[in-house]
Design a protein around this motif. Structure first.
Motif, short mmCIF file in Angstrom:
data_model
loop_
_atom_site.label_atom_id
_atom_site.label_comp_id
_atom_site.label_asym_id
_atom_site.label_seq_id
_atom_site.Cartn_x
_atom_site.Cartn_y
_atom_site.Cartn_z
N PHE A 270 0.78 -1.24 0.00
CA PHE A 270 0.00 0.00 0.00
C PHE A 270 0.82 1.29 0.00
O PHE A 270 0.23 2.38 0.09
N ASP A 273 -0.46 4.04 -2.19
CA ASP A 273 -1.83 4.54 -1.99
C ASP A 273 -1.76 5.85 -1.20
O ASP A 273 -1.19 5.88 -0.10
N LEU A 311 -8.77 3.20 2.59
CA LEU A 311 -8.10 2.75 1.38
C LEU A 311 -9.15 2.39 0.33
O LEU A 311 -10.20 1.82 0.62
#
Length: 580
Positions: A270, A273, A311
């Motif tokens: 991640f 992100d 997310l």
């Protein structure tokens, strides 16, 4: 421990025993009163960031962490999930241990660990943390017992130490405990961690499953370290007796590394992100710690949902509606490097044990994991070795330390007795012995005027590495000094004890060399001996000499060794210095 109270407890000196399991990643406390030994209370209440008393966190153990600020320092649960803190500082007491640079430690460093401190060295960190433990222990006692009882009842601490540590590290642990206010001298007890764990785990087992001659490997898998040691059952009655069957081993590969590997897993997945931040990471790490790590049983088809609020949905990353889908195969990959290292340690300890191992007995928080247990079972199945998990595995060490402390006040409290330990080093002194051409170097010989023959300075080893040393059975070695009587007799005598930690089965050297290290000096004050009582003898050269004979007596206990220098039945220097 007997479940009932007997009248004999009333005759026992009233004391409070407080056991301290000072661990690498987590620490624990437990206490009992000698008049009520059947009531043994592990501490489960700890201060946190919002409460400085007993209304904070509830847990069997507290993190071994420190965080300094302008007000002093915070410890344990008082420290939040993020921000730099000192961790694993216990290992700083023994820089000689190679395990503090294990492959896992190098590959998965802790991103929240504080940098090496120049203001706070290892002993200062340990002292401060032990002070916090001692202060909290006193807080617990004040809440549980009336003040009048506390004022009239002495508190004795029992502190655990690793069995595989160096002599200096074990002595440093005691020094830190003393500086932390846990007592001095006979008021402060030390016990090795595997002995404490074995005492509790074996006492909690069904006695019908234990036979004389059974040999087992104790596996203590905790948050930071994994330690192993081998024991053999030597007697069942009146108390279960065991002796070390092989020295211990260990490495830095505890369950904390699962968290570090999962952390890296999340970062790799991640980091690109824009909504990935520490708040999201905190939520995910909490779910992994509380649910995944503790309940995972190895099924690749299992599925865990990890909260990752904020997310965006991603089929590739397995995120939907703020939750990450973590498969059993993902979790197995996280466990794999840690479990592989533990299995290597287990097989190595079994191989180092001379007798046939019948079982692996698992203690420690990580040892309660079903997947770890099953993988170890698979690894040792062909050897015909059983694998068992101790009840209350995470607190087995502190519970066993409490049992040892109670037993020190009354032998009737003894449930498990450890008779012998395997010496981790060789111990000896240098002394003059008759020269033998077939054994000794001619260049090293010297002519002794008193003896009237060639002597040579050789090592007299009273303990050799690997041999079993029984507790409370002193080893004694005799030697003498012979100064000329035409001068006043010596007022002092110094005996230097050396140790040798040669690798493998190598015998310790005949002569002093670079393999040896001076361990301790035992000094005798000879001025107390009236000159007329000092024996004299005529030497081979016709001159008169004083002949002072000494016995060096060495007695071994759980976590220290006592040295005594005796002349003519008088003790001239008891010294507690070395851990065998």
């Amino acid at each position: 421990m007997p479940p009932h109270r007997s009248n004999e407890h009333r005759n026992v000196e009233r004391k409070i025993i407080m056991a301290v399991d000072f661990g690498t990643a987590f620490s624990g406390l437990a206490w009992a009163q000698t008049r009520k030994p059947e009531i043994q209370s592990p501490v489960i209440q700890w201060p946190d960031a919002t409460s400085g008393g007993l209304e904070g966190a509830t847990s069997d153990k507290v993190p071994t962490e420190l965080q300094y600020d302008s007000q002093g320092y915070k410890w344990g649960f008082q420290i939040g999930d993020f921000g730099q803190r000192h961790q694993f500082f216990k290992l700083g007491l023994d820089p000689s241990q190679s395990r503090n640079t294990s492959d896992l430690a190098r590959q998965y460093p802790d991103l929240h660990a504080a940098p090496p401190a120049y203001v706070h060295g290892p002993e200062e960190l340990v002292k401060d943390y032990m002070t916090a433990l001692r202060s909290h222990a006193e807080c617990i006692l004040r809440h549980k017992l009336p003040q009048s009882a506390l004022n009239s009842t002495p508190v004795e601490f029992v502190v655990t130490v690793p069995a595989v540590w160096s002599d200096g590290a074990q002595a440093a642990t005691r020094r830190c405990a003393e500086r932390a206010g846990m007592g001095v001298g006979a008021r402060l007890h030390m016990i090795s961690e595997p002995e404490a764990a074995a005492m509790y785990a074996l006492d909690a087992m069904d006695p019908h499953n234990i036979e004389v001659g059974d040999t087992f490997v104790l596996l203590d898998a905790g948050g930071g370290t994994v330690d192993l040691i081998s024991y053999k059952v030597s007697a069942l009655k009146p108390a279960l007796c065991i002796a070390e069957a092989a020295p211990g081993s260990g490495s830095l590969c505890g369950s904390t590394f699962l968290n570090r590997i999962f952390h890296e897993f999340l970062e790799n997945k991640f980091k690109k992100d824009p909504n990935w931040d520490e708040d999201v990471l905190e939520e995910a790490m909490k779910r992994f710690e509380v649910t995944v790590k503790r309940s995972f049983a190895g099924n690749p088809n299992d599925e865990f949902l990890i909260p990752v609020p904020g997310l965006k949905d991603s089929v590739i990353n397995g995120v939907r509606r703020g939750r990450l889908r973590l498969t059993g195969s993902d979790v197995r990959a996280i466990f794999e490097p840690v479990i592989k290292e533990i299995i290597v340690l287990v097989n190595g300890q079994i191989d180092a044990t001379k007798a046939q191992v019948t079982a692996v007995l698992m203690v420690g928080g990580f040892s309660q994991n079903v997947y770890l247990r099953d993988r170890i079972r698979q690894a040792v199945a062909k050897r015909g070795i059983e694998v068992m998990q101790s009840p209350n595995g995470w607190t087995a060490v502190v519970r066993g330390a409490l049992m040892k402390g109670l037993a020190s006040t009354n032998s009737n409290f003894t449930a498990v007795n450890i008779r012998g330990r395997s010496a981790r080093k060789s111990y000896g002194i240098a002394m003059g012995v008759p020269f033998r051409e077939s054994e000794h170097d001619t260049d090293r010989r010297y002519w002794d005027l008193f003896e009237g023959r060639y002597l040579i300075q050789a090592m007299a080893w009273f303990i050799r590495k690997g041999e079993t040393v029984e507790e409370n059975k002193p080893k004694r070695i005799n030697y003498y000094i012979s100064p000329r009587a035409n001068q006043p007799p010596p007022s002092t005598h110094l005996c230097v004890i050396y140790m040798c930690a040669a690798h493998g089965n190598t015998s310790p050297p005949i002569y002093r060399n670079t393999q040896l290290k001076a361990l301790v000096e035992v000094s005798a004050d000879l001025s107390r001996i009236p000159v007329r009582k000092i024996p004299k003898a005529t030497g081979a050269d016709g001159h008169v000499y004083y002949k002072l004979s000494f016995d060096l007596e060495v007695t071994h206990y759980s976590a220290f060794t006592q040295y005594e220098l005796i002349h003519d039945g008088i003790n001239y220097g008891p010294i507690a210095a070395e851990y065998v």
